[in-house]
Design an enzyme around this catalytic site. Structure first.
Site, short mmCIF file in Angstrom:
data_model
loop_
_atom_site.label_atom_id
_atom_site.label_comp_id
_atom_site.label_asym_id
_atom_site.label_seq_id
_atom_site.Cartn_x
_atom_site.Cartn_y
_atom_site.Cartn_z
CB CYS A 275 -26.71 28.25 14.23
SG CYS A 275 -27.26 27.57 15.80
N1 LIG Z 1 -25.96 26.88 20.29
C1 LIG Z 1 -26.92 27.55 19.71
O1 LIG Z 1 -26.93 28.77 19.72
C2 LIG Z 1 -28.09 26.85 19.04
C3 LIG Z 1 -29.25 27.59 18.76
C4 LIG Z 1 -30.33 26.96 18.18
C5 LIG Z 1 -30.24 25.61 17.85
N2 LIG Z 1 -29.09 24.91 18.10
C6 LIG Z 1 -29.09 23.49 17.75
O2 LIG Z 1 -29.34 22.73 18.94
C7 LIG Z 1 -28.61 21.51 18.92
C8 LIG Z 1 -27.70 21.44 20.13
O3 LIG Z 1 -26.76 22.48 20.07
P1 LIG Z 1 -25.92 22.97 21.33
O4 LIG Z 1 -25.28 24.24 20.92
O5 LIG Z 1 -26.76 22.93 22.55
O6 LIG Z 1 -24.82 21.80 21.40
P2 LIG Z 1 -23.82 21.49 22.62
O7 LIG Z 1 -22.67 20.79 22.03
O8 LIG Z 1 -23.61 22.74 23.43
O9 LIG Z 1 -24.65 20.48 23.54
C9 LIG Z 1 -25.00 19.21 23.15
C10 LIG Z 1 -24.94 18.29 24.35
O10 LIG Z 1 -25.41 17.00 23.96
C11 LIG Z 1 -24.65 16.03 24.65
N3 LIG Z 1 -24.82 14.74 23.97
C12 LIG Z 1 -24.31 14.31 22.79
N4 LIG Z 1 -24.77 13.09 22.50
C13 LIG Z 1 -25.59 12.73 23.50
C14 LIG Z 1 -26.39 11.58 23.76
N5 LIG Z 1 -26.44 10.55 22.92
N6 LIG Z 1 -27.09 11.54 24.91
C15 LIG Z 1 -27.06 12.57 25.77
N7 LIG Z 1 -26.36 13.68 25.58
C16 LIG Z 1 -25.63 13.77 24.45
C17 LIG Z 1 -23.24 16.59 24.63
O11 LIG Z 1 -22.43 16.00 25.63
C18 LIG Z 1 -23.53 18.08 24.91
O12 LIG Z 1 -23.54 18.37 26.29
C19 LIG Z 1 -27.87 21.50 17.58
O13 LIG Z 1 -28.65 20.84 16.64
C20 LIG Z 1 -27.78 22.96 17.23
O14 LIG Z 1 -27.66 23.17 15.83
C21 LIG Z 1 -28.02 25.50 18.71
#
Ligand SMILES: NC(=O)c1ccc[n+]([C@@H]2O[C@H](COP(=O)([O-])OP(=O)(O)OC[C@H]3O[C@@H](n4cnc5c(N)ncnc54)[C@H](O)[C@@H]3O)[C@@H](O)[C@H]2O)c1
Length: 441
Positions: A275
Protein backbone atom coordinates in the site's frame (compact mmCIF):
# COMPACT_ATOMS: atom_id res chain seq x y z
CA UNK A 1 -40.10 0.34 -7.01
CA UNK A 2 -37.35 -1.13 -9.19
CA UNK A 3 -37.67 -4.95 -9.23
CA UNK A 4 -33.98 -5.80 -9.36
CA UNK A 5 -33.24 -3.41 -6.52
CA UNK A 6 -36.11 -4.76 -4.43
CA UNK A 7 -35.17 -8.40 -5.07
CA UNK A 8 -31.48 -7.85 -4.32
CA UNK A 9 -32.19 -5.94 -1.10
CA UNK A 10 -34.51 -8.68 0.05
CA UNK A 11 -31.97 -11.42 -0.79
CA UNK A 12 -29.32 -9.53 1.20
CA UNK A 13 -31.67 -9.03 4.12
CA UNK A 14 -32.54 -12.74 4.29
CA UNK A 15 -28.94 -13.87 3.55
CA UNK A 16 -30.20 -15.61 0.41
CA UNK A 17 -27.80 -13.60 -1.76
CA UNK A 18 -24.85 -15.57 -3.09
CA UNK A 19 -21.66 -13.56 -2.76
CA UNK A 20 -18.44 -13.82 -4.81
CA UNK A 21 -15.01 -12.41 -4.02
CA UNK A 22 -12.43 -12.18 -6.81
CA UNK A 23 -8.81 -12.38 -5.63
CA UNK A 24 -8.24 -14.39 -2.47
CA UNK A 25 -5.17 -12.58 -1.14
CA UNK A 26 -4.54 -10.51 1.99
CA UNK A 27 -7.72 -8.50 1.30
CA UNK A 28 -10.01 -10.96 -0.48
CA UNK A 29 -9.73 -13.99 1.79
CA UNK A 30 -10.62 -12.16 5.05
CA UNK A 31 -13.51 -10.48 3.18
CA UNK A 32 -14.83 -13.80 1.85
CA UNK A 33 -14.56 -15.33 5.32
CA UNK A 34 -16.47 -12.39 6.83
CA UNK A 35 -19.30 -12.76 4.27
CA UNK A 36 -19.49 -16.51 4.92
CA UNK A 37 -19.40 -15.89 8.66
CA UNK A 38 -22.34 -13.48 8.28
CA UNK A 39 -24.38 -16.30 6.73
CA UNK A 40 -23.96 -15.72 2.98
CA UNK A 41 -23.06 -18.59 0.67
CA UNK A 42 -19.71 -17.23 -0.48
CA UNK A 43 -17.48 -18.27 -3.32
CA UNK A 44 -13.91 -17.10 -3.75
CA UNK A 45 -12.42 -16.86 -7.24
CA UNK A 46 -8.69 -16.85 -7.88
CA UNK A 47 -6.35 -17.60 -10.76
CA UNK A 48 -3.87 -19.25 -8.38
CA UNK A 49 -4.68 -22.99 -8.21
CA UNK A 50 -2.73 -23.38 -4.94
CA UNK A 51 -5.13 -20.96 -3.20
CA UNK A 52 -8.20 -22.75 -4.56
CA UNK A 53 -6.79 -26.06 -3.42
CA UNK A 54 -6.00 -24.71 0.06
CA UNK A 55 -9.45 -23.18 0.62
CA UNK A 56 -11.22 -26.24 -0.78
CA UNK A 57 -9.30 -28.32 1.75
CA UNK A 58 -10.31 -25.87 4.51
CA UNK A 59 -6.78 -24.48 4.94
CA UNK A 60 -5.87 -20.83 5.43
CA UNK A 61 -2.64 -19.35 4.02
CA UNK A 62 -3.24 -15.88 5.50
CA UNK A 63 -1.94 -15.50 9.05
CA UNK A 64 -4.88 -13.31 10.16
CA UNK A 65 -7.47 -15.88 9.03
CA UNK A 66 -7.55 -18.79 11.49
CA UNK A 67 -7.40 -22.22 9.80
CA UNK A 68 -10.16 -23.62 12.06
CA UNK A 69 -12.53 -20.83 10.93
CA UNK A 70 -11.86 -21.53 7.24
CA UNK A 71 -12.26 -25.27 7.79
CA UNK A 72 -15.60 -24.84 9.61
CA UNK A 73 -16.98 -22.50 6.92
CA UNK A 74 -15.92 -24.81 4.09
CA UNK A 75 -17.39 -27.81 5.88
CA UNK A 76 -20.71 -26.04 6.46
CA UNK A 77 -20.88 -25.21 2.73
CA UNK A 78 -20.84 -21.45 3.39
CA UNK A 79 -17.40 -20.97 1.82
CA UNK A 80 -16.01 -22.45 -1.37
CA UNK A 81 -13.36 -21.54 -3.93
CA UNK A 82 -12.94 -21.98 -7.65
CA UNK A 83 -11.11 -20.60 -10.66
CA UNK A 84 -14.15 -21.07 -12.88
CA UNK A 85 -15.74 -17.67 -13.47
CA UNK A 86 -18.97 -19.21 -14.77
CA UNK A 87 -19.98 -19.54 -11.11
CA UNK A 88 -20.80 -15.82 -11.36
CA UNK A 89 -23.98 -16.75 -13.23
CA UNK A 90 -25.37 -17.82 -9.84
CA UNK A 91 -23.93 -14.91 -7.83
CA UNK A 92 -25.78 -11.80 -6.72
CA UNK A 93 -22.76 -9.76 -5.76
CA UNK A 94 -19.08 -9.72 -6.62
CA UNK A 95 -16.30 -7.89 -4.79
CA UNK A 96 -13.08 -7.42 -6.77
CA UNK A 97 -9.89 -7.56 -4.65
CA UNK A 98 -7.14 -8.10 -7.20
CA UNK A 99 -3.68 -6.48 -7.10
CA UNK A 100 -3.09 -2.93 -8.33
CA UNK A 101 0.70 -2.73 -8.68
CA UNK A 102 2.80 -0.14 -10.45
CA UNK A 103 4.62 -0.65 -13.72
CA UNK A 104 8.41 -0.25 -13.83
CA UNK A 105 7.87 3.43 -14.73
CA UNK A 106 5.64 3.91 -11.64
CA UNK A 107 2.44 4.13 -13.69
CA UNK A 108 -0.69 2.27 -12.51
CA UNK A 109 -0.90 -1.32 -13.74
CA UNK A 110 -4.63 -2.00 -13.97
CA UNK A 111 -4.26 -5.22 -15.96
CA UNK A 112 -5.58 -7.35 -13.05
CA UNK A 113 -8.63 -5.12 -12.54
CA UNK A 114 -9.34 -5.14 -16.27
CA UNK A 115 -9.02 -8.95 -16.46
CA UNK A 116 -11.38 -9.38 -13.50
CA UNK A 117 -13.90 -6.84 -14.89
CA UNK A 118 -13.84 -8.53 -18.31
CA UNK A 119 -14.53 -11.87 -16.67
CA UNK A 120 -17.43 -10.43 -14.63
CA UNK A 121 -18.87 -8.81 -17.77
CA UNK A 122 -19.02 -12.23 -19.42
CA UNK A 123 -21.43 -13.51 -16.75
CA UNK A 124 -23.20 -10.26 -15.92
CA UNK A 125 -26.92 -10.57 -15.27
CA UNK A 126 -29.75 -8.42 -13.97
CA UNK A 127 -29.84 -8.00 -10.20
CA UNK A 128 -26.06 -8.14 -9.75
CA UNK A 129 -23.89 -5.87 -7.57
CA UNK A 130 -20.26 -5.26 -8.59
CA UNK A 131 -17.95 -3.70 -6.01
CA UNK A 132 -14.35 -2.76 -6.71
CA UNK A 133 -12.17 -2.91 -3.57
CA UNK A 134 -8.67 -2.69 -5.08
CA UNK A 135 -6.91 0.57 -4.29
CA UNK A 136 -6.76 2.77 -7.36
CA UNK A 137 -6.88 6.34 -8.71
CA UNK A 138 -10.12 8.35 -8.58
CA UNK A 139 -12.19 7.63 -11.67
CA UNK A 140 -11.22 3.96 -12.12
CA UNK A 141 -14.65 2.49 -11.32
CA UNK A 142 -16.27 4.87 -13.76
CA UNK A 143 -13.64 4.44 -16.48
CA UNK A 144 -12.84 0.71 -16.22
CA UNK A 145 -15.74 -1.07 -14.51
CA UNK A 146 -18.81 0.84 -15.69
CA UNK A 147 -18.22 0.60 -19.49
CA UNK A 148 -17.95 -3.20 -19.14
CA UNK A 149 -21.28 -3.50 -17.30
CA UNK A 150 -23.57 -2.26 -20.05
CA UNK A 151 -24.00 -5.55 -21.88
CA UNK A 152 -27.43 -6.83 -22.93
CA UNK A 153 -28.93 -3.39 -22.43
CA UNK A 154 -28.60 -3.61 -18.63
CA UNK A 155 -28.86 -0.22 -16.89
CA UNK A 156 -26.64 0.77 -13.99
CA UNK A 157 -28.68 1.70 -10.94
CA UNK A 158 -31.73 -0.20 -12.25
CA UNK A 159 -30.59 -3.64 -13.44
CA UNK A 160 -27.02 -3.84 -12.17
CA UNK A 161 -25.36 -1.95 -9.35
CA UNK A 162 -21.78 -0.68 -9.29
CA UNK A 163 -19.81 0.67 -6.33
CA UNK A 164 -16.34 1.24 -4.92
CA UNK A 165 -15.41 0.38 -1.35
CA UNK A 166 -11.77 0.66 -0.28
CA UNK A 167 -10.37 -2.09 1.90
CA UNK A 168 -8.76 -0.84 5.11
CA UNK A 169 -7.38 -4.09 6.43
CA UNK A 170 -4.10 -3.80 8.32
CA UNK A 171 -2.45 -7.24 8.29
CA UNK A 172 -1.27 -8.40 11.70
CA UNK A 173 -3.55 -5.98 13.55
CA UNK A 174 -5.92 -7.44 16.13
CA UNK A 175 -7.62 -4.41 17.72
CA UNK A 176 -9.11 -3.12 14.44
CA UNK A 177 -10.21 -5.85 12.07
CA UNK A 178 -12.61 -5.82 9.14
CA UNK A 179 -15.71 -5.97 11.35
CA UNK A 180 -15.01 -2.98 13.61
CA UNK A 181 -13.30 -0.76 11.03
CA UNK A 182 -15.83 1.61 9.42
CA UNK A 183 -16.17 0.84 5.71
CA UNK A 184 -16.43 3.67 3.20
CA UNK A 185 -18.72 3.04 0.24
CA UNK A 186 -19.51 5.05 -2.86
CA UNK A 187 -22.17 3.99 -5.37
CA UNK A 188 -22.47 4.99 -9.02
CA UNK A 189 -26.09 6.00 -8.35
CA UNK A 190 -28.13 6.35 -5.14
CA UNK A 191 -29.60 2.87 -5.75
CA UNK A 192 -26.08 1.42 -6.13
CA UNK A 193 -25.17 3.10 -2.83
CA UNK A 194 -28.25 1.63 -1.16
CA UNK A 195 -27.43 -1.94 -2.25
CA UNK A 196 -23.73 -1.85 -1.37
CA UNK A 197 -24.59 -0.25 1.96
CA UNK A 198 -27.12 -3.01 2.71
CA UNK A 199 -24.61 -5.77 1.87
CA UNK A 200 -21.62 -4.37 3.75
CA UNK A 201 -23.78 -3.48 6.75
CA UNK A 202 -24.09 -7.25 7.23
CA UNK A 203 -20.36 -7.64 7.81
CA UNK A 204 -19.12 -4.40 9.38
CA UNK A 205 -20.33 -2.39 12.37
CA UNK A 206 -20.47 0.86 10.43
CA UNK A 207 -20.75 1.83 6.80
CA UNK A 208 -19.73 5.37 5.76
CA UNK A 209 -21.43 6.41 2.51
CA UNK A 210 -19.81 9.06 0.31
CA UNK A 211 -21.30 10.78 -2.70
CA UNK A 212 -19.57 8.90 -5.53
CA UNK A 213 -17.24 6.07 -6.46
CA UNK A 214 -14.48 8.62 -7.16
CA UNK A 215 -14.88 10.11 -3.66
CA UNK A 216 -14.54 6.61 -2.14
CA UNK A 217 -11.45 5.96 -4.27
CA UNK A 218 -9.95 9.27 -3.13
CA UNK A 219 -10.60 8.47 0.57
CA UNK A 220 -8.24 5.50 0.37
CA UNK A 221 -5.59 7.62 -1.34
CA UNK A 222 -5.81 10.31 1.31
CA UNK A 223 -5.40 7.66 4.04
CA UNK A 224 -2.30 6.17 2.48
CA UNK A 225 -0.78 9.44 1.28
CA UNK A 226 -1.24 10.80 4.82
CA UNK A 227 0.79 7.87 6.14
CA UNK A 228 3.46 8.11 3.44
CA UNK A 229 3.95 11.84 4.03
CA UNK A 230 4.05 11.59 7.83
CA UNK A 231 6.45 8.66 7.76
CA UNK A 232 8.65 10.68 5.41
CA UNK A 233 8.48 13.62 7.79
CA UNK A 234 9.76 11.62 10.77
CA UNK A 235 12.33 9.90 8.58
CA UNK A 236 13.68 13.29 7.58
CA UNK A 237 13.59 14.30 11.24
CA UNK A 238 15.79 11.30 11.97
CA UNK A 239 18.35 12.47 9.41
CA UNK A 240 18.20 16.04 10.78
CA UNK A 241 18.55 14.83 14.38
CA UNK A 242 21.53 12.74 13.35
CA UNK A 243 23.23 15.86 12.00
CA UNK A 244 22.43 17.67 15.25
CA UNK A 245 23.61 14.72 17.39
CA UNK A 246 20.13 14.31 18.81
CA UNK A 247 18.15 11.11 19.36
CA UNK A 248 15.17 11.32 16.99
CA UNK A 249 13.21 8.63 18.79
CA UNK A 250 13.57 10.39 22.14
CA UNK A 251 12.18 13.51 20.50
CA UNK A 252 9.29 11.65 18.83
CA UNK A 253 8.35 9.95 22.12
CA UNK A 254 8.44 13.24 24.03
CA UNK A 255 6.47 15.07 21.33
CA UNK A 256 3.86 12.32 21.36
CA UNK A 257 3.01 13.16 24.98
CA UNK A 258 1.11 16.17 23.64
CA UNK A 259 -2.49 15.03 23.99
CA UNK A 260 -3.76 16.99 20.97
CA UNK A 261 -2.57 18.25 17.61
CA UNK A 262 0.08 15.57 17.10
CA UNK A 263 -0.09 12.03 15.77
CA UNK A 264 2.86 9.75 16.39
CA UNK A 265 4.76 8.23 13.47
CA UNK A 266 8.12 6.59 13.98
CA UNK A 267 11.23 6.77 11.82
CA UNK A 268 12.62 3.58 10.35
CA UNK A 269 14.18 1.83 7.39
CA UNK A 270 11.62 3.10 4.83
CA UNK A 271 8.15 1.93 3.83
CA UNK A 272 6.92 -1.42 2.51
CA UNK A 273 3.91 -3.57 1.75
CA UNK A 274 1.42 -3.39 -1.05
CA UNK A 275 0.00 0.00 0.00
CA UNK A 276 2.10 2.89 1.30
CA UNK A 277 4.95 2.70 -1.27
CA UNK A 278 2.53 2.26 -4.19
CA UNK A 279 -0.85 3.87 -3.66
CA UNK A 280 0.21 7.55 -3.57
CA UNK A 281 1.71 7.03 -7.04
CA UNK A 282 -1.74 6.15 -8.35
CA UNK A 283 -2.84 9.61 -7.27
CA UNK A 284 0.22 11.46 -8.58
CA UNK A 285 -0.13 9.63 -11.92
CA UNK A 286 -3.76 10.75 -12.21
CA UNK A 287 -2.80 14.32 -11.35
CA UNK A 288 -0.01 14.30 -13.95
CA UNK A 289 -2.65 13.60 -16.60
CA UNK A 290 -4.24 16.88 -15.43
CA UNK A 291 -0.92 18.76 -15.58
CA UNK A 292 -0.59 18.93 -11.82
CA UNK A 293 2.49 17.84 -9.94
CA UNK A 294 1.63 16.19 -6.58
CA UNK A 295 4.66 17.57 -4.73
CA UNK A 296 4.11 16.11 -1.25
CA UNK A 297 3.81 12.62 -2.75
CA UNK A 298 6.97 13.09 -4.80
CA UNK A 299 8.99 14.36 -1.83
CA UNK A 300 7.68 11.69 0.57
CA UNK A 301 8.56 8.98 -1.92
CA UNK A 302 12.10 10.37 -2.37
CA UNK A 303 12.70 10.51 1.38
CA UNK A 304 11.21 7.10 2.17
CA UNK A 305 12.95 5.28 -0.66
CA UNK A 306 16.22 6.92 0.40
CA UNK A 307 16.10 5.44 3.92
CA UNK A 308 17.70 2.06 3.10
CA UNK A 309 20.72 3.95 1.66
CA UNK A 310 20.81 6.10 4.81
CA UNK A 311 20.98 3.01 7.05
CA UNK A 312 23.57 1.34 4.88
CA UNK A 313 25.72 4.44 5.08
CA UNK A 314 25.25 4.43 8.89
CA UNK A 315 26.42 0.80 8.88
CA UNK A 316 29.50 1.69 6.80
CA UNK A 317 30.39 4.44 9.30
CA UNK A 318 29.87 2.25 12.35
CA UNK A 319 31.95 -0.58 10.91
CA UNK A 320 34.61 1.98 10.05
CA UNK A 321 34.57 3.18 13.67
CA UNK A 322 35.61 -0.29 14.77
CA UNK A 323 38.22 -0.60 12.03
CA UNK A 324 36.28 -2.75 9.60
CA UNK A 325 35.40 -2.25 5.96
CA UNK A 326 31.95 -3.12 4.66
CA UNK A 327 33.52 -5.32 2.00
CA UNK A 328 33.88 -8.78 3.48
CA UNK A 329 31.99 -7.94 6.71
CA UNK A 330 29.42 -10.47 7.88
CA UNK A 331 26.10 -8.69 8.38
CA UNK A 332 23.17 -10.47 9.99
CA UNK A 333 19.85 -8.76 9.12
CA UNK A 334 17.14 -9.38 11.70
CA UNK A 335 13.55 -9.18 10.42
CA UNK A 336 12.92 -8.86 6.69
CA UNK A 337 9.14 -8.40 6.51
CA UNK A 338 7.92 -4.86 5.92
CA UNK A 339 6.51 -4.56 9.42
CA UNK A 340 6.59 -6.59 12.64
CA UNK A 341 4.71 -9.83 13.26
CA UNK A 342 3.53 -10.47 9.71
CA UNK A 343 4.93 -12.72 6.96
CA UNK A 344 4.77 -10.26 4.03
CA UNK A 345 8.04 -9.15 2.40
CA UNK A 346 6.47 -7.26 -0.52
CA UNK A 347 8.31 -3.96 -1.08
CA UNK A 348 10.03 -4.45 2.28
CA UNK A 349 12.82 -1.89 2.82
CA UNK A 350 14.88 -4.77 4.26
CA UNK A 351 15.21 -6.08 0.69
CA UNK A 352 16.74 -2.81 -0.49
CA UNK A 353 19.03 -2.70 2.55
CA UNK A 354 20.25 -6.25 1.83
CA UNK A 355 20.83 -5.44 -1.82
CA UNK A 356 22.80 -2.29 -1.00
CA UNK A 357 24.89 -4.18 1.58
CA UNK A 358 25.62 -6.94 -0.94
CA UNK A 359 26.48 -4.38 -3.62
CA UNK A 360 29.16 -3.09 -1.25
CA UNK A 361 30.63 -6.54 -0.78
CA UNK A 362 29.12 -7.46 2.61
CA UNK A 363 28.38 -11.12 3.31
CA UNK A 364 24.72 -10.90 4.29
CA UNK A 365 22.60 -13.51 6.06
CA UNK A 366 19.15 -12.98 7.54
CA UNK A 367 16.85 -14.27 10.23
CA UNK A 368 13.10 -13.81 10.42
CA UNK A 369 10.62 -15.89 12.45
CA UNK A 370 8.11 -15.63 9.59
CA UNK A 371 10.34 -16.05 6.53
CA UNK A 372 12.59 -19.01 5.82
CA UNK A 373 13.85 -18.18 2.33
CA UNK A 374 14.49 -14.88 0.65
CA UNK A 375 14.99 -14.20 -3.04
CA UNK A 376 15.19 -10.66 -4.38
CA UNK A 377 16.17 -9.49 -7.87
CA UNK A 378 17.21 -13.08 -8.65
CA UNK A 379 19.59 -13.34 -5.67
CA UNK A 380 19.07 -15.59 -2.69
CA UNK A 381 20.14 -14.39 0.77
CA UNK A 382 20.99 -17.26 3.12
CA UNK A 383 18.80 -17.80 6.19
CA UNK A 384 20.63 -18.25 9.47
CA UNK A 385 19.23 -19.58 12.74
CA UNK A 386 19.30 -17.08 15.58
CA UNK A 387 21.75 -18.36 18.19
CA UNK A 388 24.36 -16.88 20.50
CA UNK A 389 26.98 -18.16 18.02
CA UNK A 390 25.45 -16.66 14.87
CA UNK A 391 25.00 -13.33 16.67
CA UNK A 392 28.58 -13.33 17.91
CA UNK A 393 29.96 -14.37 14.52
CA UNK A 394 28.41 -11.38 12.73
CA UNK A 395 30.52 -8.24 12.44
CA UNK A 396 27.25 -6.32 12.59
CA UNK A 397 23.62 -7.15 13.36
CA UNK A 398 21.24 -4.87 11.49
CA UNK A 399 17.71 -4.74 12.91
CA UNK A 400 15.40 -4.14 9.94
CA UNK A 401 12.12 -5.29 11.53
CA UNK A 402 11.26 -5.40 15.24
CA UNK A 403 9.27 -8.64 15.54
CA UNK A 404 7.82 -8.92 19.03
CA UNK A 405 9.22 -12.42 19.56
CA UNK A 406 12.81 -11.13 19.49
CA UNK A 407 14.50 -10.95 22.89
CA UNK A 408 16.44 -7.71 22.50
CA UNK A 409 18.36 -7.95 25.78
CA UNK A 410 19.57 -11.42 24.76
CA UNK A 411 20.48 -10.24 21.26
CA UNK A 412 22.37 -7.31 22.72
CA UNK A 413 24.28 -9.66 24.98
CA UNK A 414 25.87 -11.55 22.08
CA UNK A 415 25.97 -9.13 19.13
CA UNK A 416 29.22 -7.25 18.59
CA UNK A 417 27.71 -4.24 16.86
CA UNK A 418 24.03 -3.45 16.31
CA UNK A 419 22.53 -0.99 13.85
CA UNK A 420 18.94 -0.55 15.00
CA UNK A 421 16.68 0.95 12.30
CA UNK A 422 13.52 0.45 14.40
CA UNK A 423 14.37 1.63 17.90
CA UNK A 424 13.87 -1.98 18.91
CA UNK A 425 16.49 -1.69 21.64
CA UNK A 426 14.85 1.36 23.15
CA UNK A 427 16.36 4.70 24.10
CA UNK A 428 20.03 5.50 23.55
CA UNK A 429 20.24 5.71 27.34
CA UNK A 430 19.55 1.99 27.50
CA UNK A 431 22.04 1.33 24.72
CA UNK A 432 24.73 3.12 26.72
CA UNK A 433 24.04 0.85 29.67
CA UNK A 434 24.51 -2.20 27.46
CA UNK A 435 27.38 -4.59 28.16
CA UNK A 436 30.64 -3.28 26.72
CA UNK A 437 30.59 -6.15 24.20
CA UNK A 438 27.32 -4.95 22.61
CA UNK A 439 27.86 -1.62 20.94
CA UNK A 440 24.51 -0.19 19.87
CA UNK A 441 24.24 2.55 17.29
N1 LIG B 1 -2.53 -6.04 1.65
C1 LIG B 1 -3.06 -5.01 2.26
O1 LIG B 1 -2.76 -4.73 3.41
C2 LIG B 1 -4.09 -4.12 1.58
C3 LIG B 1 -4.87 -3.27 2.37
C4 LIG B 1 -5.83 -2.48 1.77
C5 LIG B 1 -5.99 -2.52 0.39
N2 LIG B 1 -5.21 -3.34 -0.37
C6 LIG B 1 -5.45 -3.35 -1.82
O2 LIG B 1 -6.25 -4.50 -2.12
C7 LIG B 1 -5.89 -5.03 -3.39
C8 LIG B 1 -5.47 -6.48 -3.23
O3 LIG B 1 -4.32 -6.55 -2.42
P1 LIG B 1 -3.84 -7.88 -1.71
O4 LIG B 1 -2.79 -7.47 -0.74
O5 LIG B 1 -5.00 -8.67 -1.24
O6 LIG B 1 -3.15 -8.62 -2.96
P2 LIG B 1 -2.71 -10.17 -3.03
O7 LIG B 1 -1.65 -10.23 -4.05
O8 LIG B 1 -2.45 -10.69 -1.65
O9 LIG B 1 -4.01 -10.91 -3.57
C9 LIG B 1 -4.53 -10.72 -4.83
C10 LIG B 1 -5.10 -12.03 -5.34
O10 LIG B 1 -5.74 -11.79 -6.59
C11 LIG B 1 -5.51 -12.92 -7.42
N3 LIG B 1 -5.77 -12.54 -8.81
C12 LIG B 1 -5.05 -11.77 -9.65
N4 LIG B 1 -5.69 -11.62 -10.81
C13 LIG B 1 -6.84 -12.29 -10.72
C14 LIG B 1 -7.96 -12.49 -11.59
N5 LIG B 1 -7.99 -11.94 -12.81
N6 LIG B 1 -8.97 -13.26 -11.17
C15 LIG B 1 -8.95 -13.81 -9.94
N7 LIG B 1 -7.96 -13.65 -9.07
C16 LIG B 1 -6.92 -12.89 -9.45
C17 LIG B 1 -4.07 -13.31 -7.11
O11 LIG B 1 -3.80 -14.65 -7.49
C18 LIG B 1 -4.05 -13.11 -5.59
O12 LIG B 1 -4.42 -14.28 -4.89
C19 LIG B 1 -4.80 -4.11 -3.92
O13 LIG B 1 -5.38 -3.13 -4.71
C20 LIG B 1 -4.23 -3.50 -2.67
O14 LIG B 1 -3.62 -2.24 -2.92
C21 LIG B 1 -4.27 -4.16 0.20
Amino acid sequence: MNTHLETLLSKIDTRQAKVAVIGLGYVGLPLAVEFAQAGFRTVGLDVDPAKIEAISAGRSYIKDVPAHQTAALVESGKLSATSDYSILRECDSVSICVPTPLSKTHDPDLSYVIAAADAVAQYLHGGMLIVLESTTYPGTTEEIIVPRMFSNGLKIGEDVFVAFSPERIDPGRTDFVLKNTPKVIGGMTPACGEVVSALYNCIVDRVVPVSSTAAAEMVKLLENTFRAVNIALVNEFLVMCDKLSLDAWEIVEATATKPFGFMKFTPGPGVGGHCIPLDPHYLSWKLRTLNYNARFIQLASEINTGMPAYWVSQTVDKLNDIGRAMKGSRILVLGVTYKPDIDDVRESPALDIIQLLEDRGALVTFHDPFVSSLRHEGLETPFTPLTAETLAEADCVLVATNHSSYDWAWIQQYARLIVDTRYALGPTKMAKQAPVRGLVL
